[in-house]
Design a protein around this motif. Sequence first.
Motif, PDB file in Angstrom:
ATOM      1  N   ILE A  20       0.896  -0.907   0.006  1.00  0.00           N
ATOM      2  CA  ILE A  20       0.014  -0.028   0.003  1.00  0.00           C
ATOM      3  C   ILE A  20       0.716   1.407  -0.080  1.00  0.00           C
ATOM      4  N   THR A  21       0.590   2.442  -0.691  1.00  0.00           N
ATOM      5  CA  THR A  21       1.239   3.622  -0.606  1.00  0.00           C
ATOM      6  C   THR A  21       0.463   4.512   0.405  1.00  0.00           C
ATOM      7  N   ILE A  22       1.126   5.075   1.173  1.00  0.00           N
ATOM      8  CA  ILE A  22       0.671   5.923   2.344  1.00  0.00           C
ATOM      9  C   ILE A  22       1.282   7.294   2.331  1.00  0.00           C
ATOM     10  N   TYR A  23       0.563   8.461   2.048  1.00  0.00           N
ATOM     11  CA  TYR A  23       1.308   9.925   2.176  1.00  0.00           C
ATOM     12  C   TYR A  23       0.756  10.357   3.520  1.00  0.00           C
ATOM     13  N   THR A  24       1.821  10.872   4.325  1.00  0.00           N
ATOM     14  CA  THR A  24       1.465  11.585   5.395  1.00  0.00           C
ATOM     15  C   THR A  24       2.104  13.044   5.217  1.00  0.00           C
ATOM     16  N   SER A  31      -3.418  14.347  15.326  1.00  0.00           N
ATOM     17  CA  SER A  31      -4.141  13.159  14.528  1.00  0.00           C
ATOM     18  C   SER A  31      -4.510  13.842  13.311  1.00  0.00           C
ATOM     19  N   TYR A  32      -4.898  12.935  12.185  1.00  0.00           N
ATOM     20  CA  TYR A  32      -5.196  13.570  10.913  1.00  0.00           C
ATOM     21  C   TYR A  32      -6.095  12.879  10.279  1.00  0.00           C
ATOM     22  N   PRO A  33      -7.045  13.669   9.623  1.00  0.00           N
ATOM     23  CA  PRO A  33      -8.122  12.884   8.698  1.00  0.00           C
ATOM     24  C   PRO A  33      -7.560  12.267   7.569  1.00  0.00           C
ATOM     25  N   VAL A  34      -8.263  11.093   6.992  1.00  0.00           N
ATOM     26  CA  VAL A  34      -7.798  10.281   5.986  1.00  0.00           C
ATOM     27  C   VAL A  34      -8.491   9.954   4.951  1.00  0.00           C
ATOM     28  N   LEU A  35      -8.000  10.345   3.806  1.00  0.00           N
ATOM     29  CA  LEU A  35      -8.726  10.159   2.494  1.00  0.00           C
ATOM     30  C   LEU A  35      -8.185   8.845   1.789  1.00  0.00           C
ATOM     31  N   MET A  68      -3.546  15.934   5.610  1.00  0.00           N
ATOM     32  CA  MET A  68      -4.373  14.781   5.638  1.00  0.00           C
ATOM     33  C   MET A  68      -3.289  13.867   5.342  1.00  0.00           C
ATOM     34  N   ILE A  69      -3.930  12.433   5.726  1.00  0.00           N
ATOM     35  CA  ILE A  69      -3.116  11.272   5.050  1.00  0.00           C
ATOM     36  C   ILE A  69      -3.943  10.786   4.025  1.00  0.00           C
ATOM     37  N   ILE A  70      -3.044  10.340   3.052  1.00  0.00           N
ATOM     38  CA  ILE A  70      -3.641   9.946   1.905  1.00  0.00           C
ATOM     39  C   ILE A  70      -3.211   8.343   1.747  1.00  0.00           C
ATOM     40  N   VAL A  71      -4.265   7.532   1.724  1.00  0.00           N
ATOM     41  CA  VAL A  71      -4.185   6.221   1.641  1.00  0.00           C
ATOM     42  C   VAL A  71      -4.172   5.626   0.144  1.00  0.00           C
ATOM     43  N   MET A  72      -3.440   4.982  -0.425  1.00  0.00           N
ATOM     44  CA  MET A  72      -3.636   4.672  -2.131  1.00  0.00           C
ATOM     45  C   MET A  72      -3.276   3.003  -1.987  1.00  0.00           C
ATOM     46  N   PRO A  73      -4.491   2.445  -1.936  1.00  0.00           N
ATOM     47  CA  PRO A  73      -4.157   0.804  -1.911  1.00  0.00           C
ATOM     48  C   PRO A  73      -4.260   0.259  -3.358  1.00  0.00           C
ATOM     49  N   ASN A  74      -3.808  -0.951  -3.192  1.00  0.00           N
ATOM     50  CA  ASN A  74      -3.840  -1.938  -4.670  1.00  0.00           C
ATOM     51  C   ASN A  74      -5.519  -2.392  -4.592  1.00  0.00           C
ATOM     52  N   GLY A  75      -6.283  -1.985  -5.542  1.00  0.00           N
ATOM     53  CA  GLY A  75      -7.421  -2.495  -5.693  1.00  0.00           C
ATOM     54  C   GLY A  75      -7.733  -3.816  -6.193  1.00  0.00           C
ATOM     55  N   ASN A  76      -6.638  -4.603  -6.769  1.00  0.00           N
ATOM     56  CA  ASN A  76      -6.865  -5.835  -7.320  1.00  0.00           C
ATOM     57  C   ASN A  76      -6.585  -6.769  -6.266  1.00  0.00           C
ATOM     58  N   VAL A  77      -7.610  -7.639  -5.377  1.00  0.00           N
ATOM     59  CA  VAL A  77      -7.297  -8.301  -4.474  1.00  0.00           C
ATOM     60  C   VAL A  77      -6.494  -9.725  -4.972  1.00  0.00           C
ATOM     61  N   ALA A  78      -6.470 -10.175  -6.253  1.00  0.00           N
ATOM     62  CA  ALA A  78      -5.653 -11.048  -6.945  1.00  0.00           C
ATOM     63  C   ALA A  78      -4.056 -10.843  -6.761  1.00  0.00           C
ATOM     64  N   GLN A  79      -3.749  -9.410  -6.475  1.00  0.00           N
ATOM     65  CA  GLN A  79      -2.308  -9.239  -6.381  1.00  0.00           C
ATOM     66  C   GLN A  79      -1.938  -8.706  -5.038  1.00  0.00           C
ATOM     67  N   GLU A  80      -0.582  -9.031  -4.640  1.00  0.00           N
ATOM     68  CA  GLU A  80       0.067  -8.662  -3.308  1.00  0.00           C
ATOM     69  C   GLU A  80       0.351  -7.314  -3.603  1.00  0.00           C
ATOM     70  N   ALA A  81       0.879  -6.842  -4.650  1.00  0.00           N
ATOM     71  CA  ALA A  81       1.239  -5.546  -5.071  1.00  0.00           C
ATOM     72  C   ALA A  81       1.552  -5.276  -6.562  1.00  0.00           C
ATOM     73  N   ALA A  82       2.073  -4.153  -6.911  1.00  0.00           N
ATOM     74  CA  ALA A  82       2.034  -3.897  -8.304  1.00  0.00           C
ATOM     75  C   ALA A  82       3.002  -4.872  -8.959  1.00  0.00           C
ATOM     76  N   PRO A  83       2.934  -5.330 -10.130  1.00  0.00           N
ATOM     77  CA  PRO A  83       3.894  -5.923 -11.058  1.00  0.00           C
ATOM     78  C   PRO A  83       5.210  -5.518 -10.911  1.00  0.00           C
ATOM     79  N   GLY A  84       5.858  -6.558 -10.545  1.00  0.00           N
ATOM     80  CA  GLY A  84       7.368  -6.450 -10.261  1.00  0.00           C
ATOM     81  C   GLY A  84       7.689  -5.816  -8.755  1.00  0.00           C
ATOM     82  N   GLU A  85       6.700  -5.515  -8.201  1.00  0.00           N
ATOM     83  CA  GLU A  85       6.892  -5.281  -6.494  1.00  0.00           C
ATOM     84  C   GLU A  85       6.556  -6.464  -5.672  1.00  0.00           C
ATOM     85  N   SER A  86       6.292  -7.612  -6.042  1.00  0.00           N
ATOM     86  CA  SER A  86       5.649  -8.600  -5.205  1.00  0.00           C
ATOM     87  C   SER A  86       6.473  -9.957  -5.462  1.00  0.00           C
TER      88      SER A  86
END
Length: 386
Positions: free
Chosen positions: A154-158, A168-172, A207-225
């Motif tokens: 997962i990618t997370i921006y603080t 404490s921060y709100p989250v998108l 704010m914190i921005i959380v950018m997940p991988n939306g493909n449950v068939a993947q652990e991570a982006a191609p090349g990162e798993s």
Amino acid sequence: MYKKIFFTLLVFSTSIMMQAQENLGFGQRKEIISPEIHADNSVTFRLLAPLADSVSVTGDFAQGHNKMTKDADGVWSFTTRTLPSELYTYAFTANGLQMNDPNNVHYRRDVASTLNVLLVGGGQADIYKVNNVPHGTVAKRWYESPGNKTDRRITIYTPPGYESGNTSYPVLYLLHGMGGDEEAWPTLGRATQIIDNLIAEGKAKPMIIVMPNGNVAQEAAPGESSEGFYKPTFRLPNTMDGKYEETFIDIINFVDKNYRTVRNKSGRAIAGLSMGGFHSFHISRYYPNSFDYVGLFSAAIMPNENAKSSVYKNIEDTLLKQKQNGYKLYWIGIGKDDFLYQANTDFRKKLDGINFKYAYRESEGGHTWRNWRVYLSEFLPLLFNQ
């Protein structure tokens, strides 16, 4: 056909060798600048390809193939009209085969394609730049997903100052489209540059921005798993079948456990583009008391008829429950030429029918990152202000 392939490979290798020699100080040729952005915001593209029969450049700055002309040194060039301020992608086609610009090291992957990028400033795209402002931190984390029985990336921006403070921060939660992954919004979407600049200008709350991988068939982006360097594909198993929505609580639990967050719906927003808009719609009503802010960017709306998950049952009832619980912003953006325009029109009629209030943004253009970056830059200042 074989002749075209041979010439194209020869053109490409010749360009690379000439550049390598120039970088080592052995080359005597004049440096090739490509792309060159002029004072009037026109752009010149150049490619050294003395043996090519034809070269063109394609990109989202114009429609179709733009024929380039060759000079006496074998350098092909094309100059655009004055371009609006924007982040553009492009590629060359030499003797019928597409290739990247060997003089431009900046490119982005979109599903299985890699395209060069350039940024024309002086307007909207200034917010996409890395400007001289305080910067947040972008972390690539792994979280345990019990619902998917695996660890996932997962990618997370603080925001600036997060590490040195105790606020404490709100989250998108910001979700990508089909074929994308946890790399899409930070790269193609310029999400971290946009939020850095908006915070610095006082236009958006930190704010914190959380950018997940939306493909449950993947652990991570191609090349990162653990799957290694495989070729990305557009549609994966479990795409939009309810599994992602069912297990999204794993992401929220990880973020709330590991970050200083506002742990109620007033401190949570969810938004996404295309498939990510579909997920945002269904997650926000499946967990109807979890998000005060919802953004649907060119969203797919209704599930496929083969999707049997309980997530997609009682849609109107759960929308009514979401309305009853209360929310602060429900934001819908769509381009006039988007292939999902009618689906969004029908969805708005459904919302109107149950008196479900929403903000609506209709733009020019279609299903493109150009629109989604604009939508994000307009959506962020509306969050966590009420």
